[in-house]
Motif scaffolding. Structure first.
Motif: not given
Lengths: 182, 182
Positions: A71-93
DNA sequence: GATTCCATGTAAATGGTTACATGATTCT
DNA sequence: AGAATCATGTAACCATTTACATGGAATC
């Protein structure tokens, strides 16, 4: 990044490390690579952090370790996924993030894709302002190839925009493939 | 890889580390990033290896270190550049290699680009055989985005092919930009 | 019977980021 | 005067690759 990809692969299913690697290869393998040497230790640390569960199972004489998101893993995952797309990351990320967008509620997804489109539009403008001051025709052999990579990038940005516009509306993907004519 | 990029930037010119970073940003910055923390020590090791020369110069009260490729450095660079494009490397690394193709004699360059085109054609076929077995229409929301990244990749491969065909013939780059219509 | 694929990992080496530290020069 | 940019680097940490090591199960 790898954290989220690994969790994302076992949100609903139990998979072994080996399976996960195959999953990754078959899905985002074009732009994202994992090695066992990186993945296995990573799965362990994620388990230690309580983001995954691991259950050992003997199949015949072979030990298999199955992983699944907690459950904790899912929560962490969903937080990441819901956040704005990381514009500093590589296009692949960035692509890897969108890969999981099916898990996101439509409202959030629409906002994120809209933000992303605006960002890419800005990137396009930057490219174009550079392209404007760079010569394109009658180039010296020595300069041609250097500048050609800029134009490759420019085209690429166009394509991303086309793609985002397309997936924002969930148009049928069969209509997306540009027929290949010379 | 960084070795060759650094040497490639100072084949004919003397530049400081700072200058080199700017050069990289302005040329292949779209797909290749360097940090000072990585570059400065790297320039030093390349100098120690005899691939670069470094000359110190006081400008006002400020010390500048100018780097330039040695004969050995140029030779090493040209060996790398003449070799077939590293197909196992990332797409970015491959582009970085082509960036310097102006330095290559036409005969070698033509062979390398031809090889590369064939390789990308094969990649295209792989994509297409995957795309063939993957559903595109009437997809569940959950599946749509995952599969959409496959189609992004497919389009990308098409674009690379178009680009290679184009630069192989050194067509004027102004003709390359796809006019952007919705 | 051999080869390929399934399945797990470790260890050494290398690669790379980030924050920190310092100070000069130029632009506003 | 203050901010931005020029210019150099170190050190601590983190990420990642590659080669090695092992053996069961399935396929040819």
């Amino acid at each position: 990044m790898l954290d989220y990809i690994l969790i994302g692969m076992v949100l609903e299913t139990e998979l072994t490390g080996y399976d996960i690697k195959k999953e990754v290869e078959n899905s985002i393998g074009n732009f994202y690579k994992v090695s066992y040497g990186r993945m296995y230790p990573h799965l362990k640390t994620l388990t230690d952090k309580g983001l995954l569960t691991m259950t050992e199972q003997m199949e015949g004489k072979r030990l298999k370790r199955y992983y699944r998101a907690t459950t904790k893993g899912k929560k962490t995952f969903m937080e990441w996924l819901s956040a704005p797309i990381d514009l500093k990351a590589s296009g692949e990320a960035q692509l890897a993030q969108i890969f999981f967008y099916g898990e996101l509620p439509k409202e959030v997804r629409d906002i994120r894709l809209q933000e992303y489109e605006i960002y890419i539009q800005q990137t396009l403008m930057q490219y174009e302002s550079i392209a404007k001051v760079v010569p394109t025709d009658g180039l010296d052999e020595k300069d041609y190839y250097g500048i050609s990579t800029l134009y490759y990038g420019l085209q690429n940005v166009h394509n991303i925009i086309r793609w985002i516009k397309f997936i924002k509306e969930q148009k049928p993907l069969s209509k997306f493939i540009k027929p290949y004519n010379e």
